[in-house]
Design an enzyme around this catalytic site. Structure first.
Site, PDB file in Angstrom:
ATOM      1  N   GLU A   1     -10.234   0.770  12.164  1.00 20.97           N
ATOM      2  CA  GLU A   1      -8.888   0.400  11.724  1.00 20.97           C
ATOM      3  C   GLU A   1      -7.934   0.177  12.899  1.00 20.97           C
ATOM      4  O   GLU A   1      -7.136  -0.770  12.893  1.00 20.97           O
ATOM      5  CB  GLU A   1      -8.345   1.501  10.809  1.00 20.97           C
ATOM      6  CG  GLU A   1      -6.989   1.182  10.201  1.00 20.97           C
ATOM      7  CD  GLU A   1      -6.503   2.285   9.265  1.00 20.97           C
ATOM      8  OE1 GLU A   1      -5.291   2.337   9.009  1.00 20.97           O
ATOM      9  OE2 GLU A   1      -7.338   3.095   8.811  1.00 20.97           O
ATOM     10  N   THR A   2      -8.023   1.036  13.926  1.00 24.14           N
ATOM     11  CA  THR A   2      -7.116   0.907  15.070  1.00 24.14           C
ATOM     12  C   THR A   2      -7.362  -0.391  15.823  1.00 24.14           C
ATOM     13  O   THR A   2      -6.418  -1.114  16.173  1.00 24.14           O
ATOM     14  CB  THR A   2      -7.273   2.107  16.024  1.00 24.14           C
ATOM     15  OG1 THR A   2      -6.976   3.310  15.315  1.00 24.14           O
ATOM     16  CG2 THR A   2      -6.329   1.984  17.216  1.00 24.14           C
ATOM     17  N   ILE A   3      -8.623  -0.703  16.073  1.00 24.48           N
ATOM     18  CA  ILE A   3      -8.954  -1.949  16.770  1.00 24.48           C
ATOM     19  C   ILE A   3      -8.552  -3.157  15.931  1.00 24.48           C
ATOM     20  O   ILE A   3      -8.058  -4.166  16.463  1.00 24.48           O
ATOM     21  CB  ILE A   3     -10.458  -1.992  17.116  1.00 24.48           C
ATOM     22  CG1 ILE A   3     -10.765  -1.018  18.242  1.00 24.48           C
ATOM     23  CG2 ILE A   3     -10.902  -3.406  17.489  1.00 24.48           C
ATOM     24  CD1 ILE A   3     -10.108  -1.350  19.572  1.00 24.48           C
TER      25      ILE A   3
ATOM     26  N   GLN B   1       6.728  -8.789   3.573  1.00 27.90           N
ATOM     27  CA  GLN B   1       6.222  -8.465   2.237  1.00 27.90           C
ATOM     28  C   GLN B   1       7.308  -8.641   1.181  1.00 27.90           C
ATOM     29  O   GLN B   1       7.035  -9.119   0.071  1.00 27.90           O
ATOM     30  CB  GLN B   1       5.677  -7.030   2.235  1.00 27.90           C
ATOM     31  CG  GLN B   1       4.418  -6.875   3.068  1.00 27.90           C
ATOM     32  CD  GLN B   1       4.064  -5.413   3.341  1.00 27.90           C
ATOM     33  OE1 GLN B   1       4.936  -4.535   3.361  1.00 27.90           O
ATOM     34  NE2 GLN B   1       2.796  -5.145   3.560  1.00 27.90           N
TER      35      GLN B   1
ATOM     36  N   GLU C   1       9.122  -0.558  11.237  1.00 27.94           N
ATOM     37  CA  GLU C   1       8.014  -1.532  11.246  1.00 27.94           C
ATOM     38  C   GLU C   1       8.457  -2.844  10.601  1.00 27.94           C
ATOM     39  O   GLU C   1       9.183  -2.845   9.599  1.00 27.94           O
ATOM     40  CB  GLU C   1       6.781  -0.943  10.549  1.00 27.94           C
ATOM     41  CG  GLU C   1       6.976  -0.541   9.092  1.00 27.94           C
ATOM     42  CD  GLU C   1       6.582  -1.647   8.134  1.00 27.94           C
ATOM     43  OE1 GLU C   1       6.162  -2.718   8.606  1.00 27.94           O
ATOM     44  OE2 GLU C   1       6.716  -1.446   6.917  1.00 27.94           O
TER      45      GLU C   1
ATOM     46  N   GLY D   1     -15.166  -1.482  19.699  1.00 26.38           N
ATOM     47  CA  GLY D   1     -15.012  -0.792  18.428  1.00 26.38           C
ATOM     48  C   GLY D   1     -14.605  -1.788  17.355  1.00 26.38           C
ATOM     49  O   GLY D   1     -14.225  -2.925  17.662  1.00 26.38           O
ATOM     50  N   ALA D   2     -14.695  -1.367  16.101  1.00 19.14           N
ATOM     51  CA  ALA D   2     -14.324  -2.275  15.006  1.00 19.14           C
ATOM     52  C   ALA D   2     -13.668  -1.509  13.864  1.00 19.14           C
ATOM     53  O   ALA D   2     -13.710  -1.936  12.714  1.00 19.14           O
ATOM     54  CB  ALA D   2     -15.553  -3.027  14.504  1.00 19.14           C
TER      55      ALA D   2
ATOM     56  N   CYS E   1       0.822  -1.209   0.000  1.00 13.92           N
ATOM     57  CA  CYS E   1       0.000   0.000   0.000  1.00 13.92           C
ATOM     58  C   CYS E   1       0.859   1.263   0.000  1.00 13.92           C
ATOM     59  O   CYS E   1       0.411   2.323  -0.444  1.00 13.92           O
ATOM     60  CB  CYS E   1      -0.938   0.005   1.199  1.00 13.92           C
ATOM     61  SG  CYS E   1      -0.093  -0.105   2.792  1.00 13.92           S
TER      62      CYS E   1
END
Length: 419
Positions: free
Chosen positions: A190-192, A118, A112, A187-188, A50
Protein backbone atom coordinates in the site's frame (compact mmCIF):
# COMPACT_ATOMS: atom_id res chain seq x y z
CA UNK A 1 -34.28 27.51 3.74
CA UNK A 2 -33.24 24.32 5.60
CA UNK A 3 -29.76 23.07 4.62
CA UNK A 4 -28.46 19.85 6.17
CA UNK A 5 -25.28 17.77 6.28
CA UNK A 6 -25.72 14.29 7.69
CA UNK A 7 -23.66 11.12 7.66
CA UNK A 8 -20.90 9.08 9.28
CA UNK A 9 -17.12 9.23 9.01
CA UNK A 10 -13.90 7.69 10.33
CA UNK A 11 -14.32 9.57 13.62
CA UNK A 12 -17.84 8.34 14.38
CA UNK A 13 -18.12 4.88 12.79
CA UNK A 14 -16.13 1.69 12.41
CA UNK A 15 -14.93 0.43 9.03
CA UNK A 16 -17.58 -2.29 9.19
CA UNK A 17 -20.39 0.25 9.56
CA UNK A 18 -18.92 2.59 6.94
CA UNK A 19 -18.85 -0.30 4.47
CA UNK A 20 -22.55 -0.97 5.04
CA UNK A 21 -23.54 2.66 4.43
CA UNK A 22 -21.25 3.30 1.44
CA UNK A 23 -22.75 4.01 -2.00
CA UNK A 24 -21.10 2.10 -4.84
CA UNK A 25 -20.77 3.98 -8.13
CA UNK A 26 -23.13 1.62 -9.97
CA UNK A 27 -25.92 2.27 -7.44
CA UNK A 28 -25.58 6.04 -7.14
CA UNK A 29 -28.07 7.04 -9.83
CA UNK A 30 -30.66 4.65 -8.38
CA UNK A 31 -29.94 6.10 -4.94
CA UNK A 32 -30.52 9.63 -6.21
CA UNK A 33 -33.78 8.64 -7.86
CA UNK A 34 -35.03 7.17 -4.59
CA UNK A 35 -33.73 10.01 -2.41
CA UNK A 36 -35.14 12.80 -4.58
CA UNK A 37 -38.50 11.04 -4.57
CA UNK A 38 -38.80 11.70 -0.82
CA UNK A 39 -41.46 14.40 -0.24
CA UNK A 40 -39.23 16.74 1.77
CA UNK A 41 -36.08 16.53 -0.38
CA UNK A 42 -35.57 19.43 -2.79
CA UNK A 43 -31.87 18.99 -3.61
CA UNK A 44 -29.16 16.55 -2.53
CA UNK A 45 -25.51 15.58 -3.04
CA UNK A 46 -24.18 12.22 -1.86
CA UNK A 47 -20.48 12.02 -0.92
CA UNK A 48 -19.22 8.46 -0.41
CA UNK A 49 -15.53 7.66 0.17
CA UNK A 50 -13.65 5.05 2.20
CA UNK A 51 -13.66 7.41 5.20
CA UNK A 52 -17.13 8.98 5.00
CA UNK A 53 -20.66 8.73 3.66
CA UNK A 54 -22.50 12.05 3.78
CA UNK A 55 -25.62 13.60 2.30
CA UNK A 56 -25.76 17.36 1.81
CA UNK A 57 -29.32 18.44 1.16
CA UNK A 58 -31.83 21.25 0.88
CA UNK A 59 -35.13 20.21 2.47
CA UNK A 60 -38.65 21.57 2.78
CA UNK A 61 -38.73 21.08 6.56
CA UNK A 62 -36.48 21.85 9.52
CA UNK A 63 -35.43 18.29 10.37
CA UNK A 64 -33.72 15.49 8.48
CA UNK A 65 -35.54 12.47 9.96
CA UNK A 66 -37.00 11.50 6.60
CA UNK A 67 -33.55 11.41 4.99
CA UNK A 68 -32.15 9.31 7.85
CA UNK A 69 -35.03 6.85 7.50
CA UNK A 70 -34.39 6.68 3.77
CA UNK A 71 -30.66 6.06 4.34
CA UNK A 72 -31.43 3.17 6.69
CA UNK A 73 -34.00 1.73 4.31
CA UNK A 74 -31.78 1.99 1.23
CA UNK A 75 -28.88 0.18 2.93
CA UNK A 76 -31.16 -2.18 4.86
CA UNK A 77 -29.67 -1.25 8.21
CA UNK A 78 -31.68 -0.86 11.40
CA UNK A 79 -32.16 2.69 12.65
CA UNK A 80 -30.82 2.00 16.15
CA UNK A 81 -27.58 0.60 14.70
CA UNK A 82 -26.88 3.69 12.61
CA UNK A 83 -28.12 6.58 14.79
CA UNK A 84 -25.37 6.44 17.47
CA UNK A 85 -22.72 7.00 14.79
CA UNK A 86 -24.70 9.51 12.75
CA UNK A 87 -24.32 13.28 12.84
CA UNK A 88 -26.81 15.76 11.42
CA UNK A 89 -25.90 19.42 11.07
CA UNK A 90 -28.25 22.17 9.94
CA UNK A 91 -27.87 25.69 8.54
CA UNK A 92 -24.65 27.34 9.86
CA UNK A 93 -23.12 24.06 11.07
CA UNK A 94 -24.01 22.28 7.81
CA UNK A 95 -22.37 25.01 5.74
CA UNK A 96 -19.33 25.00 8.02
CA UNK A 97 -19.04 21.22 7.85
CA UNK A 98 -18.95 21.09 4.05
CA UNK A 99 -16.40 23.91 3.93
CA UNK A 100 -14.17 22.13 6.49
CA UNK A 101 -14.46 18.76 4.76
CA UNK A 102 -13.55 20.22 1.36
CA UNK A 103 -10.45 21.87 2.85
CA UNK A 104 -9.26 18.62 4.41
CA UNK A 105 -9.80 19.86 7.98
CA UNK A 106 -12.07 16.91 8.81
CA UNK A 107 -9.89 14.28 7.13
CA UNK A 108 -7.98 11.41 8.70
CA UNK A 109 -4.83 13.08 7.34
CA UNK A 110 -5.18 16.78 8.13
CA UNK A 111 -5.20 18.91 4.99
CA UNK A 112 -5.14 16.03 2.49
CA UNK A 113 -6.14 17.29 -0.97
CA UNK A 114 -7.89 14.19 -2.35
CA UNK A 115 -11.20 14.90 -0.61
CA UNK A 116 -11.78 18.06 -2.68
CA UNK A 117 -11.58 16.06 -5.89
CA UNK A 118 -13.97 13.50 -4.44
CA UNK A 119 -16.48 16.21 -3.50
CA UNK A 120 -16.24 17.74 -6.97
CA UNK A 121 -16.94 14.33 -8.50
CA UNK A 122 -19.89 13.80 -6.13
CA UNK A 123 -21.29 17.19 -7.12
CA UNK A 124 -20.95 16.36 -10.83
CA UNK A 125 -22.81 13.07 -10.29
CA UNK A 126 -25.56 14.86 -8.35
CA UNK A 127 -26.01 17.31 -11.23
CA UNK A 128 -26.23 14.40 -13.65
CA UNK A 129 -28.92 12.86 -11.43
CA UNK A 130 -30.90 16.16 -11.35
CA UNK A 131 -30.20 16.53 -7.64
CA UNK A 132 -28.90 20.09 -7.85
CA UNK A 133 -30.82 23.34 -8.18
CA UNK A 134 -30.10 26.97 -7.31
CA UNK A 135 -29.37 26.69 -3.57
CA UNK A 136 -27.11 23.62 -3.55
CA UNK A 137 -25.44 24.82 -6.76
CA UNK A 138 -24.43 28.03 -4.99
CA UNK A 139 -23.48 26.15 -1.82
CA UNK A 140 -21.01 23.89 -3.63
CA UNK A 141 -19.65 26.63 -5.88
CA UNK A 142 -18.96 28.64 -2.73
CA UNK A 143 -17.35 25.54 -1.21
CA UNK A 144 -14.92 25.16 -4.11
CA UNK A 145 -14.01 28.84 -3.86
CA UNK A 146 -13.36 28.46 -0.12
CA UNK A 147 -11.16 25.39 -0.67
CA UNK A 148 -9.15 27.22 -3.34
CA UNK A 149 -8.64 30.20 -1.02
CA UNK A 150 -7.49 27.95 1.82
CA UNK A 151 -5.02 26.15 -0.46
CA UNK A 152 -3.74 29.45 -1.85
CA UNK A 153 -3.62 31.56 1.31
CA UNK A 154 -2.40 28.95 3.83
CA UNK A 155 0.23 26.21 3.95
CA UNK A 156 -2.34 23.51 4.76
CA UNK A 157 -1.20 21.26 1.91
CA UNK A 158 2.44 22.28 1.66
CA UNK A 159 3.91 20.01 4.32
CA UNK A 160 3.93 16.22 4.01
CA UNK A 161 2.43 14.32 6.94
CA UNK A 162 2.31 10.79 5.50
CA UNK A 163 5.40 8.63 4.99
CA UNK A 164 4.64 8.17 1.28
CA UNK A 165 4.08 11.86 0.63
CA UNK A 166 7.11 12.82 2.74
CA UNK A 167 9.28 10.47 0.69
CA UNK A 168 8.23 12.10 -2.58
CA UNK A 169 8.61 15.62 -1.13
CA UNK A 170 12.13 14.73 0.01
CA UNK A 171 12.94 13.44 -3.48
CA UNK A 172 11.66 16.70 -4.94
CA UNK A 173 13.90 18.72 -2.61
CA UNK A 174 16.99 16.87 -3.83
CA UNK A 175 16.00 16.42 -7.49
CA UNK A 176 13.99 19.59 -8.05
CA UNK A 177 12.60 18.39 -11.40
CA UNK A 178 11.26 14.88 -10.88
CA UNK A 179 10.07 14.72 -14.48
CA UNK A 180 13.72 14.15 -15.47
CA UNK A 181 14.34 11.41 -12.87
CA UNK A 182 14.29 7.63 -13.09
CA UNK A 183 12.73 5.94 -10.06
CA UNK A 184 13.03 2.41 -8.72
CA UNK A 185 10.31 1.36 -6.27
CA UNK A 186 11.04 -1.76 -4.23
CA UNK A 187 7.94 -3.52 -2.90
CA UNK A 188 4.34 -3.49 -4.06
CA UNK A 189 2.34 -2.83 -0.91
CA UNK A 190 0.00 0.00 0.00
CA UNK A 191 2.79 2.47 0.86
CA UNK A 192 4.63 1.92 -2.41
CA UNK A 193 1.35 2.21 -4.31
CA UNK A 194 0.73 5.58 -2.64
CA UNK A 195 4.31 6.68 -3.42
CA UNK A 196 3.67 5.75 -7.05
CA UNK A 197 0.52 7.87 -7.17
CA UNK A 198 2.39 10.89 -5.82
CA UNK A 199 5.20 10.34 -8.34
CA UNK A 200 2.71 10.28 -11.20
CA UNK A 201 1.27 13.57 -9.92
CA UNK A 202 4.81 14.98 -10.24
CA UNK A 203 5.04 13.76 -13.87
CA UNK A 204 7.72 11.12 -13.24
CA UNK A 205 7.90 9.33 -16.62
CA UNK A 206 10.15 6.39 -15.81
CA UNK A 207 9.20 4.07 -12.93
CA UNK A 208 10.44 0.53 -12.32
CA UNK A 209 8.79 -1.66 -9.67
CA UNK A 210 10.75 -4.49 -8.09
CA UNK A 211 8.91 -7.11 -6.06
CA UNK A 212 9.40 -10.66 -4.85
CA UNK A 213 6.38 -11.78 -6.89
CA UNK A 214 5.76 -10.26 -10.31
CA UNK A 215 1.99 -10.80 -10.15
CA UNK A 216 1.54 -8.12 -7.48
CA UNK A 217 3.97 -5.78 -9.23
CA UNK A 218 2.05 -6.15 -12.51
CA UNK A 219 -1.06 -4.61 -10.93
CA UNK A 220 0.96 -1.46 -10.22
CA UNK A 221 2.65 -1.61 -13.63
CA UNK A 222 -0.70 -1.10 -15.33
CA UNK A 223 -1.64 1.69 -12.91
CA UNK A 224 1.61 3.65 -13.33
CA UNK A 225 2.67 2.59 -16.84
CA UNK A 226 5.82 1.18 -15.23
CA UNK A 227 8.25 -1.70 -15.72
CA UNK A 228 8.26 -4.73 -13.40
CA UNK A 229 11.28 -6.73 -12.26
CA UNK A 230 12.00 -9.27 -9.53
CA UNK A 231 14.13 -8.52 -6.48
CA UNK A 232 16.87 -10.66 -7.99
CA UNK A 233 17.07 -8.34 -11.00
CA UNK A 234 17.73 -5.20 -8.94
CA UNK A 235 21.57 -5.32 -9.36
CA UNK A 236 21.13 -5.13 -13.14
CA UNK A 237 18.80 -2.10 -12.96
CA UNK A 238 20.11 -0.15 -9.98
CA UNK A 239 22.58 1.98 -11.95
CA UNK A 240 19.77 3.37 -14.10
CA UNK A 241 17.84 4.71 -11.09
CA UNK A 242 18.30 8.21 -9.70
CA UNK A 243 15.82 7.67 -6.85
CA UNK A 244 15.25 4.40 -5.00
CA UNK A 245 12.34 4.13 -2.55
CA UNK A 246 11.97 0.83 -0.73
CA UNK A 247 9.25 -0.62 1.49
CA UNK A 248 9.12 -4.41 1.80
CA UNK A 249 8.57 -6.89 4.61
CA UNK A 250 11.95 -8.55 4.06
CA UNK A 251 13.70 -9.62 7.30
CA UNK A 252 17.12 -8.93 5.71
CA UNK A 253 18.48 -5.98 3.69
CA UNK A 254 17.84 -6.15 -0.04
CA UNK A 255 20.45 -3.59 -1.08
CA UNK A 256 24.00 -3.69 0.30
CA UNK A 257 26.99 -1.37 0.14
CA UNK A 258 28.77 -3.42 -2.52
CA UNK A 259 25.76 -3.39 -4.85
CA UNK A 260 25.51 0.39 -4.59
CA UNK A 261 29.28 0.83 -5.15
CA UNK A 262 29.00 -1.06 -8.44
CA UNK A 263 25.97 1.02 -9.47
CA UNK A 264 27.81 4.28 -8.70
CA UNK A 265 30.77 3.19 -10.79
CA UNK A 266 28.46 2.43 -13.72
CA UNK A 267 26.80 5.84 -13.25
CA UNK A 268 30.17 7.60 -13.13
CA UNK A 269 29.33 8.80 -9.62
CA UNK A 270 26.15 10.65 -10.53
CA UNK A 271 24.23 11.16 -7.22
CA UNK A 272 21.64 8.64 -6.03
CA UNK A 273 18.89 9.11 -3.45
CA UNK A 274 17.84 6.12 -1.32
CA UNK A 275 14.73 6.40 0.85
CA UNK A 276 14.24 3.34 3.06
CA UNK A 277 10.79 3.31 4.65
CA UNK A 278 10.88 -0.37 5.63
CA UNK A 279 11.12 -1.79 9.14
CA UNK A 280 13.40 -3.72 9.38
CA UNK A 281 15.51 -1.78 6.92
CA UNK A 282 15.79 -2.82 3.27
CA UNK A 283 19.05 -0.90 2.69
CA UNK A 284 22.25 -1.42 4.67
CA UNK A 285 23.13 1.61 6.81
CA UNK A 286 26.73 1.46 5.50
CA UNK A 287 25.47 2.66 2.11
CA UNK A 288 25.41 6.18 3.59
CA UNK A 289 29.22 6.06 3.86
CA UNK A 290 29.55 6.30 0.09
CA UNK A 291 30.13 9.61 -1.65
CA UNK A 292 27.33 10.92 -3.87
CA UNK A 293 24.78 8.87 -1.94
CA UNK A 294 21.86 10.33 0.03
CA UNK A 295 20.31 7.74 2.34
CA UNK A 296 17.24 8.48 4.47
CA UNK A 297 15.43 6.08 6.78
CA UNK A 298 11.85 6.01 8.03
CA UNK A 299 13.08 7.72 11.23
CA UNK A 300 14.39 10.64 9.18
CA UNK A 301 11.00 10.94 7.51
CA UNK A 302 9.15 10.76 10.83
CA UNK A 303 11.12 13.76 12.06
CA UNK A 304 10.08 15.70 8.95
CA UNK A 305 6.48 14.56 9.37
CA UNK A 306 6.28 15.69 13.01
CA UNK A 307 7.57 19.15 12.11
CA UNK A 308 5.11 19.33 9.25
CA UNK A 309 2.19 18.27 11.44
CA UNK A 310 2.81 21.27 13.67
CA UNK A 311 3.01 23.54 10.61
CA UNK A 312 -0.30 22.14 9.33
CA UNK A 313 -1.96 22.74 12.69
CA UNK A 314 -1.01 26.42 12.41
CA UNK A 315 -2.28 26.49 8.82
CA UNK A 316 -5.52 24.83 9.95
CA UNK A 317 -6.19 27.68 12.37
CA UNK A 318 -5.70 30.16 9.52
CA UNK A 319 -8.04 28.08 7.36
CA UNK A 320 -10.74 28.15 10.05
CA UNK A 321 -10.66 31.96 10.02
CA UNK A 322 -11.12 32.01 6.25
CA UNK A 323 -13.99 29.54 6.54
CA UNK A 324 -15.75 31.60 9.23
CA UNK A 325 -15.71 34.67 6.99
CA UNK A 326 -16.95 32.69 3.99
CA UNK A 327 -19.84 31.23 6.00
CA UNK A 328 -21.01 34.76 6.78
CA UNK A 329 -20.83 35.63 3.07
CA UNK A 330 -22.85 32.58 2.05
CA UNK A 331 -25.49 33.09 4.74
CA UNK A 332 -25.80 36.72 3.62
CA UNK A 333 -26.52 35.45 0.12
CA UNK A 334 -29.19 33.09 1.49
CA UNK A 335 -30.76 35.92 3.47
CA UNK A 336 -30.77 38.09 0.36
CA UNK A 337 -32.98 35.50 -1.35
CA UNK A 338 -35.71 36.34 1.14
CA UNK A 339 -35.59 39.95 -0.05
CA UNK A 340 -35.66 38.80 -3.67
CA UNK A 341 -38.84 36.83 -3.02
CA UNK A 342 -40.42 39.77 -1.17
CA UNK A 343 -39.52 42.16 -3.99
CA UNK A 344 -40.95 39.76 -6.55
CA UNK A 345 -44.22 39.48 -4.62
CA UNK A 346 -44.39 43.24 -4.06
CA UNK A 347 -43.86 43.89 -7.77
CA UNK A 348 -46.47 41.30 -8.77
CA UNK A 349 -49.03 42.83 -6.40
CA UNK A 350 -48.28 46.34 -7.70
CA UNK A 351 -48.56 45.22 -11.31
CA UNK A 352 -51.85 43.47 -10.57
CA UNK A 353 -53.17 46.65 -8.94
CA UNK A 354 -52.07 48.69 -11.95
CA UNK A 355 -53.73 46.28 -14.40
CA UNK A 356 -57.02 46.27 -12.44
CA UNK A 357 -57.20 50.07 -12.38
CA UNK A 358 -56.22 50.34 -16.05
CA UNK A 359 -58.98 47.91 -17.00
CA UNK A 360 -61.51 49.98 -15.07
CA UNK A 361 -60.25 53.19 -16.68
CA UNK A 362 -60.40 51.61 -20.14
CA UNK A 363 -63.98 50.49 -19.52
CA UNK A 364 -64.92 53.99 -18.33
CA UNK A 365 -63.47 55.54 -21.50
CA UNK A 366 -65.39 53.08 -23.65
CA UNK A 367 -68.58 54.10 -21.81
CA UNK A 368 -67.99 57.68 -22.96
CA UNK A 369 -66.71 59.24 -19.71
CA UNK A 370 -64.46 62.30 -19.98
CA UNK A 371 -60.82 61.26 -20.48
CA UNK A 372 -59.53 63.89 -18.04
CA UNK A 373 -61.86 62.68 -15.27
CA UNK A 374 -60.92 59.07 -15.93
CA UNK A 375 -57.19 59.87 -15.73
CA UNK A 376 -57.62 61.87 -12.51
CA UNK A 377 -59.58 59.04 -10.88
CA UNK A 378 -56.97 56.51 -12.07
CA UNK A 379 -54.13 58.56 -10.58
CA UNK A 380 -56.05 59.17 -7.33
CA UNK A 381 -56.94 55.51 -6.77
CA UNK A 382 -53.47 54.28 -7.77
CA UNK A 383 -51.81 56.70 -5.35
CA UNK A 384 -54.14 55.80 -2.47
CA UNK A 385 -53.73 52.07 -2.95
CA UNK A 386 -49.94 52.27 -3.28
CA UNK A 387 -49.48 54.34 -0.11
CA UNK A 388 -52.13 52.53 1.96
CA UNK A 389 -49.96 49.75 3.46
CA UNK A 390 -46.82 51.91 3.90
CA UNK A 391 -48.97 54.52 5.71
CA UNK A 392 -50.34 51.87 8.08
CA UNK A 393 -46.81 50.61 8.74
CA UNK A 394 -45.56 54.15 9.50
CA UNK A 395 -48.43 54.78 11.93
CA UNK A 396 -47.98 51.47 13.77
CA UNK A 397 -44.21 51.90 14.00
CA UNK A 398 -44.51 55.47 15.30
CA UNK A 399 -46.99 54.35 17.99
CA UNK A 400 -44.69 51.52 19.09
CA UNK A 401 -41.92 54.00 19.88
CA UNK A 402 -39.34 52.01 17.95
CA UNK A 403 -37.26 54.86 16.50
CA UNK A 404 -34.72 52.60 14.78
CA UNK A 405 -37.45 50.72 12.95
CA UNK A 406 -39.12 54.01 12.02
CA UNK A 407 -35.87 55.34 10.53
CA UNK A 408 -35.40 52.10 8.60
CA UNK A 409 -38.95 52.30 7.25
CA UNK A 410 -38.57 55.96 6.28
CA UNK A 411 -35.34 55.18 4.43
CA UNK A 412 -37.04 52.30 2.63
CA UNK A 413 -39.77 54.69 1.46
CA UNK A 414 -37.23 57.27 0.32
CA UNK A 415 -38.19 59.82 3.00
CA UNK A 416 -35.51 62.21 4.24
CA UNK A 417 -35.26 63.25 7.90
CA UNK A 418 -36.57 66.73 7.03
CA UNK A 419 -39.79 65.36 5.51
Amino acid sequence: MPLFALGINHQTASVALREKVAFSADLLLDAYQALLAQPTVLEAVIVSTCNRTEIYCHLKQDNCDEVIKWLCSFHQIEDHKLRPSLYCYSEYQAIQHLFRVSCGLDSLVLGEPQILGQIKQAFATAKQAKGVDKIVQKWFQHTFTVAKRVRTETQIGANAISVAFAAVCLAKQIFSDLSQSRVLLIGAGETIELVGKYLIEHQVPNITIANRTLSRAMALVEQFDAQAITLGEIPNHLAQADIIISSTASPLPIIGKGMVERALKARRNRPMLFIDIAVPRDIEAEVSELRDIYLYSVDDLQGIIEENKQARQVAALEAEKIIDGCIVDFISWIESLKAVESIRTYRQNSEQLRDDLLNRASAALQNGEEAENVLKELAFKLTNKLIHHPSLALNETARSGNDDELILLRNALGLSKKD
